[in-house]
Design an enzyme around this catalytic site. Structure first.
Site, PDB file in Angstrom:
ATOM      1  N   ASN A 189      32.200 -27.312  56.221  1.00 43.06           N
ATOM      2  CA  ASN A 189      31.105 -27.072  55.634  1.00 43.06           C
ATOM      3  C   ASN A 189      30.126 -28.350  56.083  1.00 43.06           C
ATOM      4  OD1 ASN A 189      29.001 -26.804  53.805  1.00 43.06           O
ATOM      5  ND2 ASN A 189      30.238 -26.379  52.156  1.00 43.06           N
TER       6      ASN A 189
ATOM      7  N   CYS B 270      22.816 -27.062  50.405  1.00 43.28           N
ATOM      8  CA  CYS B 270      23.141 -26.296  51.762  1.00 43.28           C
ATOM      9  C   CYS B 270      22.098 -25.335  51.931  1.00 43.28           C
ATOM     10  CB  CYS B 270      24.425 -25.431  51.376  1.00 43.28           C
ATOM     11  SG  CYS B 270      25.792 -26.701  50.732  1.00 43.28           S
TER      12      CYS B 270
ATOM     13  N   HIS C 107      25.985 -19.193  55.673  1.00 44.36           N
ATOM     14  CA  HIS C 107      26.227 -20.709  55.229  1.00 44.36           C
ATOM     15  C   HIS C 107      27.802 -20.893  55.660  1.00 44.36           C
ATOM     16  CE1 HIS C 107      26.819 -24.669  54.107  1.00 44.36           C
ATOM     17  NE2 HIS C 107      27.298 -24.200  52.556  1.00 44.36           N
TER      18      HIS C 107
HETATM   19  O1  UT7 Z   1      28.481 -25.712  50.467  1.00 44.71           O
HETATM   20  C1  UT7 Z   1      28.675 -25.838  49.164  1.00 44.71           C
HETATM   21  C2  UT7 Z   1      29.209 -24.735  48.437  1.00 44.71           C
HETATM   22  N1  UT7 Z   1      30.464 -24.713  48.132  1.00 44.71           N
HETATM   23  C3  UT7 Z   1      31.344 -23.664  48.121  1.00 44.71           C
HETATM   24  O2  UT7 Z   1      30.983 -22.621  48.735  1.00 44.71           O
HETATM   25  C4  UT7 Z   1      32.767 -23.934  47.740  1.00 44.71           C
HETATM   26  C5  UT7 Z   1      33.004 -22.521  47.097  1.00 44.71           C
HETATM   27  N2  UT7 Z   1      34.360 -22.645  46.701  1.00 44.71           N
HETATM   28  C6  UT7 Z   1      35.455 -22.454  47.526  1.00 44.71           C
HETATM   29  O3  UT7 Z   1      35.386 -22.424  48.658  1.00 44.71           O
HETATM   30  C7  UT7 Z   1      36.926 -22.570  46.808  1.00 44.71           C
HETATM   31  O4  UT7 Z   1      36.501 -22.400  45.340  1.00 44.71           O
HETATM   32  C8  UT7 Z   1      37.870 -23.727  47.276  1.00 44.71           C
HETATM   33  C9  UT7 Z   1      38.072 -23.736  48.711  1.00 44.71           C
HETATM   34  C10 UT7 Z   1      37.017 -24.862  46.881  1.00 44.71           C
HETATM   35  C11 UT7 Z   1      39.109 -23.923  46.324  1.00 44.71           C
HETATM   36  O5  UT7 Z   1      39.751 -22.537  46.639  1.00 44.71           O
HETATM   37  P1  UT7 Z   1      40.144 -21.778  45.051  1.00 44.71           P
HETATM   38  O6  UT7 Z   1      40.987 -20.710  45.946  1.00 44.71           O
HETATM   39  O7  UT7 Z   1      39.016 -21.556  44.336  1.00 44.71           O
HETATM   40  O8  UT7 Z   1      41.340 -22.796  44.672  1.00 44.71           O
HETATM   41  P2  UT7 Z   1      41.108 -23.392  43.249  1.00 44.71           P
HETATM   42  O9  UT7 Z   1      40.275 -24.500  43.040  1.00 44.71           O
HETATM   43  O10 UT7 Z   1      41.192 -22.048  42.195  1.00 44.71           O
HETATM   44  O11 UT7 Z   1      42.602 -24.125  43.245  1.00 44.71           O
HETATM   45  C12 UT7 Z   1      43.779 -23.481  43.457  1.00 44.71           C
HETATM   46  C13 UT7 Z   1      44.958 -24.479  43.542  1.00 44.71           C
HETATM   47  C14 UT7 Z   1      44.872 -25.621  42.370  1.00 44.71           C
HETATM   48  O12 UT7 Z   1      46.294 -25.861  42.021  1.00 44.71           O
HETATM   49  P3  UT7 Z   1      46.714 -25.343  40.614  1.00 44.71           P
HETATM   50  O13 UT7 Z   1      45.519 -25.810  39.690  1.00 44.71           O
HETATM   51  O14 UT7 Z   1      46.510 -23.800  40.791  1.00 44.71           O
HETATM   52  O15 UT7 Z   1      48.096 -25.770  40.613  1.00 44.71           O
HETATM   53  C15 UT7 Z   1      44.393 -26.788  43.181  1.00 44.71           C
HETATM   54  O16 UT7 Z   1      44.602 -27.967  42.594  1.00 44.71           O
HETATM   55  O17 UT7 Z   1      44.933 -25.250  44.709  1.00 44.71           O
HETATM   56  C16 UT7 Z   1      44.957 -26.727  44.555  1.00 44.71           C
HETATM   57  N3  UT7 Z   1      44.189 -27.288  45.650  1.00 44.71           N
HETATM   58  C17 UT7 Z   1      44.846 -27.786  46.833  1.00 44.71           C
HETATM   59  N4  UT7 Z   1      46.164 -27.832  47.098  1.00 44.71           N
HETATM   60  C18 UT7 Z   1      46.221 -27.999  48.467  1.00 44.71           C
HETATM   61  C19 UT7 Z   1      42.987 -27.792  45.521  1.00 44.71           C
HETATM   62  N5  UT7 Z   1      42.535 -28.322  46.694  1.00 44.71           N
HETATM   63  C20 UT7 Z   1      43.744 -28.399  47.386  1.00 44.71           C
HETATM   64  C21 UT7 Z   1      43.984 -28.730  48.573  1.00 44.71           C
HETATM   65  N6  UT7 Z   1      45.143 -28.734  49.360  1.00 44.71           N
HETATM   66  N7  UT7 Z   1      43.129 -29.379  49.542  1.00 44.71           N
END
Ligand code: UT7
Length: 312
Positions: free
Chosen positions: A267, A112, A237
């Protein structure tokens, strides 16, 4: 003499995939995607459109805006992690299709942050007066490495291309300072696996990004003795609105002074910054003499930032 951007261009596929459409593919919902990421929809390229095709459309747009002919290009740098094939490079495919017969060509791999690495590489060749015109592109067809069964990643990404023609601008304009960095020990948090799928530890990348992106944005401003208040427009980004807001708040600037193409495109990895830049130029959000900060981070782990005075 200084080094700056002579023209910008971008291309996004016409096919729109909304969050509602994603609900039919994986167990997710519009509310989760919007509040956790800021994404409302993304663009997905069709089977007949590969990475080099999107790069070509963005390149034509940028060359026209810059009023530079393809034959005047000395170098083509294409930042991508989703090339048509490992070789020939996307840059070589583009060199042929554009008829840029005088240009050397290579791809740049910094995920990225790739466009930032490309832009700063271009600056060196122009600073040393080796080359005059360099085409820098960020382009991704992420849909081809997306695991469409993994809700953690498939809702995040989209396809597209952004381009900039880099060359000499008048003293005081162009790139005023930059920072590039890498921390290979974090490679395990964002990578392509043996099935060619993109794998991400979202929480770890998030932690890295909210720390690094605001820091790099402030660093490039402080390097040139400016204050945060001097920044007119921020192009971060486009990975997550919460990470982008962290950088914006650190600079103390209002929401209308930050590019937010993430809403419509998701993204786009290396393409996200040049797409957002090109859109901001075309929408009139960037004016002559504005002080811009471009800042990216991504797989590698890598990061890069630039302070740039807009104009020729
Ligand atoms: O360009 C590359 C660089 N990448 C990035 O900048 C990504 C950086 N990270 C992020 O943007 C965030 O970490 C995410 C958007 C990927 C995830 O958000 P989060 O607030 O960190 O969520 P999490 O991974 O802590 O997950 C929270 C919950 C989980 O459920 P449990 O374990 O708490 O029951 C996930 O399973 O959300 C769940 N989850 C979803 N739910 C509905 C994960 N993906 C989804 C989804 N829809 N698509």
């Amino acid at each position: 003499m200084s080094v700056g951007i002579l023209g910008t261009g971008h291309y996004v596929p016409t096919k729109v995939v909304t969050n509602k459409d994603m609900e039919k593919i994986v167990d997710t919902n519009d509310e989760w995607i919007r509040t956790r990421t800021g994404i409302e929809e993304r663009r997905i390229a069709d089977d007949d459109t590969d990475t080099s095709d999107m790069a070509y459309f963005a390149a034509e747009n940028a060359l026209e805006e810059a009023n530079v002919k393809a034959e005047e290009l000395d170098l083509i740098l294409v930042a991508t992690v989703t090339p048509d094939s490992p070789f020939p490079s996307v840059a070589c495919r583009l060199q042929d299709r554009l008829g840029a017969t005088q240009a050397a060509a290579m791809d740049v791999s910094a995920a990225c942050s790739g466009f930032m690495y490309g832009l700063i590489t271009a600056k060196q060749f122009i600073d040393t007066k080796t080359y005059k015109h360099i085409l820098v592109i960020g382009v991704e067809k992420l849909s081809k490495i997306t695991d469409w069964e993994d809700r953690n990643t498939c809702v995040l990404f989209g396809d597209g291309a952004g381009a900039a023609v880099v060359g000499e601008v008048s003293e005081g304009k162009g790139i005023l300072s930059f920072e590039l960095g890498a921390n290979g020990s974090g490679g395990k948090y964002l990578y392509q696996d043996e099935h060619d799928h993109l794998i991400q530890n979202g929480r770890e990348v998030f932690k890295f990004a909210v720390r690094q992106m605001p820091k790099s944005a402030v660093n490039v401003i402080e390097k040139i003795g400016y204050n945060k208040e001097d920044v007119d427009y921020l192009i971060p980004h486009q990975a997550n609105i919460r990470i982008m807001d962290a950088a914006r708040e650190k600079l103390g600037i209002s929401e209308d002074k930050m590019a937010t193409s993430i809403k419509r495109y998701g993204n786009n990895s290396a393409a996200s910054i040049p797409i957002a830049l090109s859109e901001a130029v075309k929408n009139g959000n960037i004016k002559d003499n504005d002080l811009l900060v471009l800042v990216g981070f991504g797989g590698g782990l890598t990061w890069g930032a630039v302070a740039l005075r807009w104009g020729k």
